[in-house]
Write an enzyme that holds these catalytic residues in place. Structure first.
Site, PDB file in Angstrom:
ATOM      1  N   HIS A  24       0.817  -1.224   0.000  1.00 55.49           N
ATOM      2  CA  HIS A  24       0.000   0.000   0.000  1.00 55.49           C
ATOM      3  C   HIS A  24       0.851   1.275   0.000  1.00 55.49           C
ATOM      4  O   HIS A  24       0.736   2.132   0.876  1.00 55.49           O
ATOM      5  CB  HIS A  24      -1.009  -0.011   1.151  1.00 55.49           C
ATOM      6  N   ASP A  83      -1.699  -9.969   5.170  1.00 53.43           N
ATOM      7  CA  ASP A  83      -0.408 -10.620   4.900  1.00 53.43           C
ATOM      8  C   ASP A  83      -0.088 -11.672   5.968  1.00 53.43           C
ATOM      9  O   ASP A  83       0.808 -12.501   5.766  1.00 53.43           O
ATOM     10  CB  ASP A  83       0.746  -9.603   4.758  1.00 53.43           C
ATOM     11  N   TYR A 193      11.958  -0.038   7.388  1.00 55.92           N
ATOM     12  CA  TYR A 193      10.654  -0.618   7.751  1.00 55.92           C
ATOM     13  C   TYR A 193      10.009   0.229   8.843  1.00 55.92           C
ATOM     14  O   TYR A 193       8.820   0.565   8.780  1.00 55.92           O
ATOM     15  CB  TYR A 193      10.913  -2.043   8.221  1.00 55.92           C
ATOM     16  N   HIS A 226       7.951 -10.497   9.734  1.00 61.46           N
ATOM     17  CA  HIS A 226       8.611 -10.237   8.447  1.00 61.46           C
ATOM     18  C   HIS A 226      10.123 -10.300   8.647  1.00 61.46           C
ATOM     19  O   HIS A 226      10.650  -9.745   9.616  1.00 61.46           O
ATOM     20  CB  HIS A 226       8.281  -8.839   7.917  1.00 61.46           C
TER      21      HIS A 226
HETATM   22 FE1  FEO Z   1       0.467  -5.305   9.594  1.00 64.79          FE
HETATM   23 FE2  FEO Z   1       2.706  -7.330   8.075  1.00 64.79          FE
HETATM   24  O1  FEO Z   1       1.055  -6.621   8.431  1.00 64.79           O
END
Ligand code: FEO
Length: 402
Positions: A24, A83, A193, A226
């Protein structure tokens, strides 16, 4: 990538998405990402988190390498963003769990995203715990780090914190541990990030770091949803870095971003940068024609001064500058010195529009410079002086901080 045992009987079963380039609006650079999920083998086999729907096959295959899916008793959903929950419907259908554990806000969100009829949802709050046999899972709600439903799961017996999005990096690799990759690149990705995802929630981040500290959790591994898993000495390093990220102490560094129509604003950008550099502030100059707003945001995050240039276009700001400012506004960077500059043909609204936008972000705004059509020699000197003034204001701000 196959399942990897990260602690005795605790397995990474996530997916590596080498091709992902955008969340996004956040550009992931050329690194892709991973969606991390974990399978804990115990009396009640438990899966913590899932992956994006398009990676469900890789995830279910990895889980099946560890145990037959029919043996899964509990699923923990730390975070509902797709995700991490996209593969949940397929997992639930495959394993028919006894419990799907999530926060109260997570339960609401799951019901809005999926057909949860018949799902054994079990909401937990901070301080709640559930035994899965030889281990107990402890839950810590982390509302707005970074969604209302977010929570973390702590496995005390293994000193393992499964931290959802916090401490993540969008970084696709074959390795699973942070100490196995290039450290400079890893920490650059961790900061990038933070700048593009976690930054607006910095006050919440500080509260959660304080809560983790006061609970005296014994942690020797942090497994985010992640990227790479932190272990050993890198656990205290990433906790410490997150505190620094969240505090946002201004650094003696500047970014000048701009867009230009006929290169007048570009000339002004370089003159402003010259002034900053002359006065002792390292500077990056970033044309919005050549740089993605995520890359610029990374520099904004690292910089104590932000200078934004736009030519006036249709009585306003150039669209690329307006988009950059909207992106920056949403991420709520703090403690910046800022200024605007730019050229114009006849009306010249961009300077005020950009200055007002920077002031609305609580920046310390220095009065900017504008030039009609093409900057004169004296106007370029005024731009150099603007850079020097911003540099000195930044250095005063840094001195006042300590
Ligand atoms: Fe807030 Fe990696 O989703």
């Amino acid at each position: 990538m196959n399942a990897v045992e990260i602690k005795k009987d605790i397995h990474w079963i996530g997916a590596v998405d080498w091709d992902r380039r955008n969340f996004h609006g956040y550009s992931l650079s050329p690194k892709g990402t991973t969606y991390n999920a974990f399978l804990i083998k115990d009396q009640k086999n438990t899966i913590v988190d899932t992956v994006a729907a398009e990676c469900a096959g890789q995830f279910l295959c990895n889980a099946s390498q560890v145990t037959d899916l029919s043996n899964i008793a509990y699923i923990v959903v730390n975070h509902v963003e797709p995700d991490h929950s996209g593969a949940l419907p397929r997992l639930v259908a495959a394993c028919k769990p006894e419990k799907i554990i999530c926060s109260v806000m997570g339960e609401k969100a799951l019901k809005e995203y999926y057909d949860t009829e018949g799902w054994p949802l079990h909401a937990v709050k901070s301080g709640d715990s559930i035994s899965i046999g030889s281990r107990t899972l402890h839950f810590l709600e982390t509302r707005m780090l970074h969604w209302p439903d977010s929570m973390m799961t702590y496995v005390a017996e293994d000193k393992l914190l499964i931290s959802s999005d916090a401490f993540g990096q969008n970084y696709a690799t074959a390795e699973r541990f942070a100490d196995q990759v290039d450290q400079a690149e890893l920490f650059k990705e961790a900061a990038r990030y933070y700048a593009n995802i976690v930054l607006p929630f910095s006050s919440v981040t500080l509260k959660i770091l304080d809560a983790v500290k006061s609970m005296k959790l014994d942690i020797d591994m942090i497994a985010p949803d992640h990227g790479l898993i932190w272990r050993g000495g890198l656990v205290s390093r990433i906790l410490s870095d997150y505190r620094q990220y969240a505090i946002q102490k201004p650094a003696n560094k500047a970014v000048v971003f701009f867009d230009t129509m006929w290169r007048s604003t570009e000339q002004m950008a370089h003159a402003v940068a010259e002034g900053l550099f002359q006065a002792g502030t390292p500077v990056a100059v970033m044309s919005l024609k050549s740089n993605h707003h995520s890359d610029v945001m990374e520099e904004v995050f690292h910089s104590g001064a932000v200078l934004a240039g736009s030519a006036t276009h249709n009585n306003g700001v150039l669209p690329s500058v307006a988009a950059m400012i909207a992106y920056m506004k949403g991420l709520k960077p703090q403690n910046k010195v800022a200024a605007a500059f730019g050229s114009y043909g006849w009306s010249g609204e961009a300077l005020k529009d950009v200055s007002d936008a920077l002031a609305a972000m609580h920046c310390q705004v220095i009065e900017g410079v504008r030039a009609r059509n093409k900057p004169t020699h004296d106007q370029l000197k005024a731009c150099v002086e603007l850079g020097r003034t911003v540099s000195l204001a930044l250095q005063d701000k840094i001195a006042a901080w300590s």
